[in-house]
Design a protein around this motif. Structure first.
Motif, PDB file in Angstrom:
ATOM      1  N   LEU A  34     -19.089 -22.558  16.071  1.00 55.26           N
ATOM      2  CA  LEU A  34     -20.293 -21.736  16.182  1.00 55.26           C
ATOM      3  C   LEU A  34     -21.099 -21.749  14.887  1.00 55.26           C
ATOM      4  CD1 LEU A  34     -18.827 -18.691  18.148  1.00 55.26           C
ATOM      5  CD2 LEU A  34     -20.226 -20.566  19.046  1.00 55.26           C
ATOM      6  N   ASN A  35     -20.415 -21.765  13.759  1.00 54.40           N
ATOM      7  CA  ASN A  35     -21.122 -21.823  12.474  1.00 54.40           C
ATOM      8  C   ASN A  35     -21.720 -23.205  12.234  1.00 54.40           C
ATOM      9  OD1 ASN A  35     -20.446 -19.166  11.952  1.00 54.40           O
ATOM     10  ND2 ASN A  35     -18.614 -19.691  10.766  1.00 54.40           N
TER      11      ASN A  35
ATOM     12  N   GLU B  93     -26.012 -25.119  11.993  1.00 54.42           N
ATOM     13  CA  GLU B  93     -26.500 -25.883  10.842  1.00 54.42           C
ATOM     14  C   GLU B  93     -26.586 -27.382  11.155  1.00 54.42           C
ATOM     15  OE1 GLU B  93     -27.499 -24.382   8.145  1.00 54.42           O
ATOM     16  OE2 GLU B  93     -26.883 -22.399   8.853  1.00 54.42           O
ATOM     17  N   TYR B  94     -26.275 -27.753  12.386  1.00 53.16           N
ATOM     18  CA  TYR B  94     -26.203 -29.178  12.739  1.00 53.16           C
ATOM     19  C   TYR B  94     -27.603 -29.796  12.769  1.00 53.16           C
ATOM     20  CZ  TYR B  94     -24.824 -33.389  15.347  1.00 53.16           C
ATOM     21  OH  TYR B  94     -24.608 -34.679  15.738  1.00 53.16           O
TER      22      TYR B  94
ATOM     23  N   GLY C  20     -16.537 -28.611   9.808  1.00 52.78           N
ATOM     24  CA  GLY C  20     -17.102 -29.806   9.181  1.00 52.78           C
ATOM     25  C   GLY C  20     -17.067 -31.053  10.031  1.00 52.78           C
ATOM     26  N   GLU C  21     -16.423 -31.013  11.202  1.00 48.20           N
ATOM     27  CA  GLU C  21     -16.298 -32.234  12.008  1.00 48.20           C
ATOM     28  C   GLU C  21     -17.640 -32.694  12.585  1.00 48.20           C
ATOM     29  OE1 GLU C  21     -11.737 -32.372  13.667  1.00 48.20           O
ATOM     30  OE2 GLU C  21     -13.218 -31.292  14.858  1.00 48.20           O
TER      31      GLU C  21
END
Length: 518
Positions: free
Chosen positions: A106-107, A111-112, A81-82
């Motif tokens: 990586l996850n 989604e960024y 979440g950072e």
């Protein structure tokens, strides 16, 4: 009548809203506009002992010149979440054989939705897809790097990825010396950007600035300055004045980064130091205050740096010297103690490479300045090839630095190198810079210097500093006058005794001589 009265009240209320809302909304908009961009800088390794050693630190200094706040963190310590806390993120991958294994990063990167710049090998899939990148990885190659007016003919590059195809705007050109391979140095798209490699000490150190300028959307004009540092109160001040004369005659504006004096500000030596700086200022020189030397034996002292800096700055202002910024090693901006006490008085900084880390309260987020200069030595630029005989600007505000010393020959050579240089040097006081203490506000604008809004006359004559100074207040002594009289009486008695003894000696000598003749 009642309806008309209601309409008038409503109309009056609407008018009051229109007056109040713009006034109340402006400060918040201004605060939002003045808030620096905050970037997360991630790295896999500091690459110590390899050709990439120091590239993360150089990138930190480079980002500071674009007035951004940086939070430094390794990929391994990243937590889920950072990424959502930052609108722009940079990833530096120095070790080609080991991919990032932190599943949280990586996850999140897939989604960024912000802007991401990747430097080096093992670019994330989202970067490859959005830039339509096709890469050809080479473990080792000798390349020629060209960007803007500059080129470097022979760079030994390790772990280099040639860009075969891409979308977005390209920067620079990499050409293999051993084959026909060539590709852009870096690519910038709407959301993603990629740079093939980055090392400290060759042209890629400068080339990354062009990519960052585009990626950050930086539109302000940059300038190049000359900075002489390592100037102390006990330096050869006559030599410093002569250096100022030579640079003035050559038409080269310059900056001196001077070490502060935190005590004995009323001593003649301190006043001579300040008078010399006033003379330097009159010869088209500008002054910035260098941070004090931090030694291991005093690093933990609870010195109030704010108060110490203010005392020195106020003493400078009293003598007509107008400092315009702070000079410091970069690690000072990553220390909470130094950032909160000392650096906050300035809005302009010259950031030098770290030589020896002496933190007191280290943090991983930097203090940003509205104006910051990236320091380079002239020999770095001398090693490059360039197309033009004179180039005005580099991609970022840059300080060409020299260490001041008492070796006249070395300083003469430095001035000659500046005369022969292709760089057009800027005058710091033509920018807007402010230094604020409780007693004084010092600023520059349009080539003029002001102290508390009073224009400084740069042609003001120096004051002569008297050598007579009472270093310790005289203590009133009991019976001092009586003892002085007594001493004088004893001196007279001793002198009379010596004269009498001499007379007796002469008489005795004559009597003895007469007796001998008989």
């Amino acid at each position: 009548m009642l309806q008309q009265a209601i309409k008038k009240v409503l109309l009056l209320f609407i008018i009051m809203l229109l007056i109040i809302l713009p006034v109340t909304s402006v400060p918040s908009l201004h605060a939002e506009a003045s808030k620096p961009v905050h970037i997360l800088l991630l790295y896999d390794s500091l690459a110590k002992g390899t050709s990439k050693a120091g590239n993360v630190e150089a990138l930190q200094r480079m980002l500071a010149t674009f007035s951004v706040k940086v939070t430094l963190q390794s990929f391994d310590t990243y937590q889920k979440g950072e990424l959502d806390q930052y609108s722009q993120v940079i990833g530096v991958h120095n070790v080609p054989d080991i991919a990032v294994s932190n599943r949280a990063f990586l996850n999140d990167i897939e989604e960024y939705t912000g802007s991401y710049l990747h430097i080096g090998t093992n670019a994330p899939a989202i970067v490859m897809n959005k830039l339509r990148l096709s890469l050809n990885h080479i473990n080792e190659d000798t390349i020629r790097l060209s960007i803007d007016h500059f080129s470097e003919p022979s760079i030994q590059a390790d772990s280099l990825s040639y860009i075969v195809s891409h979308s977005g705007s390209s920067h620079g050109l990499i050409a293999s010396r051993n084959s026909d391979r060539q590709s852009p140095y870096g690519v910038v798209g709407e959301e993603m950007a990629y740079v093939s490699f980055f090392e400290q000490g060759n042209l890629s150190e400068l080339a990354i600035g062009y990519v960052l300028r585009d990626w950050l959307g930086w539109s302000e004009q940059s300038s190049t300055y000359v900075v002489f540092k390592e100037i102390y109160p006990f330096s050869d001040l006559i030599r410093l004045e002569k250096l100022a004369d030579e640079l003035y005659e050559a038409g080269i504006p310059f900056i001196v980064s001077v070490r502060p004096v935190f005590s004995n500000l009323d001593y003649p030596a301190t006043k001579r130091y300040l008078e010399t700086l006033k003379y330097v200022q009159s010869r088209n020189g500008n002054v910035v205050v260098n941070v004090p030397v931090v030694a291991s034996t005093i690093s933990q002292l609870d010195r109030d740096l704010n108060k110490s800096f203010e005392l020195f700055i106020d003493a400078m202002a009293k003598q007509g010297v107008a400092p315009l910024g702070i000079g410091a090693e970069m690690y000072w901006t990553y220390d909470q103690h130094y950032a909160n006490s000392g650096l906050g008085l300035f809005d302009t900084a010259v950031l030098f490479p770290n030589e020896k880390l002496m933190h007191k309260s280290q943090v991983n987020s930097s203090l940003s300045f509205p104006t910051s200069l990236y320091s380079l030595q002239l020999r770095f630029l001398d090693a490059l090839e360039y197309k033009e005989t004179a180039i005005a600007d580099l991609p970022m505000n840059t300080a060409i630095t020299f260490d001041f010393n008492d070796n006249e020959q070395q300083l003469v050579q430095a001035v000659q190198r500046l005369r022969d240089s292709w760089v057009t040097f800027a005058d710091l006081k033509y920018g807007d810079h402010t230094v604020t203490t409780q007693a004084n506000t010092i600023r520059s604008s349009g080539g003029s210097l002001y102290i508390n809004d009073q224009l400084i006359d740069l042609a003001t004559a120096r004051e002569e500093v008297s050598e007579e100074f009472e270093y310790k207040p005289k203590v009133e002594k009991s019976f001092e006058r009586w003892f002085n009289v007594q001493n004088k009486v004893f001196i007279v008695i001793i002198l009379v005794t010596i004269v009498a003894f001499g007379g007796f000696f002469i008489i005795g000598h004559r009597l003895y001589k007469r007796k001998y003749f008989k």
